[in-house]
Design a protein around this motif. Sequence first.
Motif, short mmCIF file in Angstrom:
data_model
loop_
_atom_site.label_atom_id
_atom_site.label_comp_id
_atom_site.label_asym_id
_atom_site.label_seq_id
_atom_site.Cartn_x
_atom_site.Cartn_y
_atom_site.Cartn_z
N LEU A 34 -9.91 -46.50 53.13
CA LEU A 34 -9.07 -45.74 52.19
C LEU A 34 -8.81 -46.50 50.90
O LEU A 34 -8.52 -45.89 49.86
CB LEU A 34 -7.74 -45.38 52.87
CG LEU A 34 -7.84 -44.39 54.03
CD1 LEU A 34 -6.50 -44.25 54.74
CD2 LEU A 34 -8.32 -43.02 53.53
N GLY A 37 -12.84 -46.76 49.09
CA GLY A 37 -13.50 -45.50 48.75
C GLY A 37 -13.14 -44.97 47.37
O GLY A 37 -14.04 -44.77 46.53
N PRO A 38 -11.85 -44.73 47.09
CA PRO A 38 -11.49 -44.18 45.78
C PRO A 38 -11.89 -45.09 44.62
O PRO A 38 -12.32 -44.61 43.56
CB PRO A 38 -9.97 -44.05 45.86
CG PRO A 38 -9.65 -44.04 47.30
CD PRO A 38 -10.69 -44.88 47.96
N THR A 248 -14.43 -41.66 49.30
CA THR A 248 -13.40 -41.90 50.31
C THR A 248 -13.76 -41.20 51.62
O THR A 248 -13.66 -41.80 52.70
CB THR A 248 -12.03 -41.39 49.82
OG1 THR A 248 -11.73 -42.02 48.57
CG2 THR A 248 -10.94 -41.73 50.82
N CYS A 251 -16.53 -43.04 53.35
CA CYS A 251 -16.04 -44.27 53.99
C CYS A 251 -15.32 -43.96 55.30
O CYS A 251 -15.54 -44.65 56.32
CB CYS A 251 -15.11 -45.03 53.05
SG CYS A 251 -15.94 -45.89 51.71
#
Length: 291
Positions: A34, A37-38, A248, A251
């Motif tokens: 988390l 990913g972004p 995200t 992932c």
Amino acid sequence: MDFLRQLAVQGVEAGWLSESFSYAFMVNALVAALLVGPLLGGLGTLVIAKRLAFFSEAVGHAALTGIALGVLLGEPPENPIIGLFSFCMIFALLLHFVRNRTNVPYDTLVGVFLALALAVGAALLMYVARKINIHMLENVLFGSILTVTDQDILILAGSCILILLVLIPTFNRILLTCISPDIARVRGYSTNFYDYLFVMMITLVTIASVKIIGAVLVGALLLIPGATARLLTKNMGDFVLLSAFLATVSCVIGTLLPMELEMPVPSGAAIIIVSAIFFLMATCFRIVRKG
């Protein structure tokens, strides 16, 4: 992290979560997914705009040399942080410096630096082979999100916070220097400054993500979600948000799926496969829509 792990155990006992979440490493893996990913998805849009597709690959492979140097300088073999970060940052800045002062095509220059990093890394690893576990090298090359420790998460979280603090106020200027350096200069922006700033951010997130995604694959997660988003959107804001969202989701799914299905697949490979599936779906959608 202890609080999150306790919540996960309570969720398992209540039947809300799978049994796999009762393991601490699974919670660590999900938190890392988390976080990374972004950031990779969002920065990937700028990588595509600036055409630095193979830059992160070169930096990722330089991690081998950084690890070897760290061990040679006396750092713990399982986590030579200073050697890794220092060498990769110097490597990236030197690559960009040479690029700005030569007429050598950029892809050729990256190829030269990539080959040099691998050669030096392979040579140095021969001297530290007795101190390094072969599985650690596998984790560096192909990623192992399930072996992420609390210290790794702290480093990753710190890197994410630092990058966001720099990226949010400078995003538009960096984007303008990517798309049209001449207009940026007319507006009084220092294109060299923003170029080096962007290179440092890409290097930092690449190094922080190496253990999770792997040196061989981290560049792919910078590119594939952005390429997928580009097929589906025209607006720059939507482009960035969709790329971050896809990275995200990739992932998270790539982390959970092998564990739940008991598949002997490295986390980095699983994440990239999921991301590539999204890209193929978007490509098919685009083809059908045009037809």
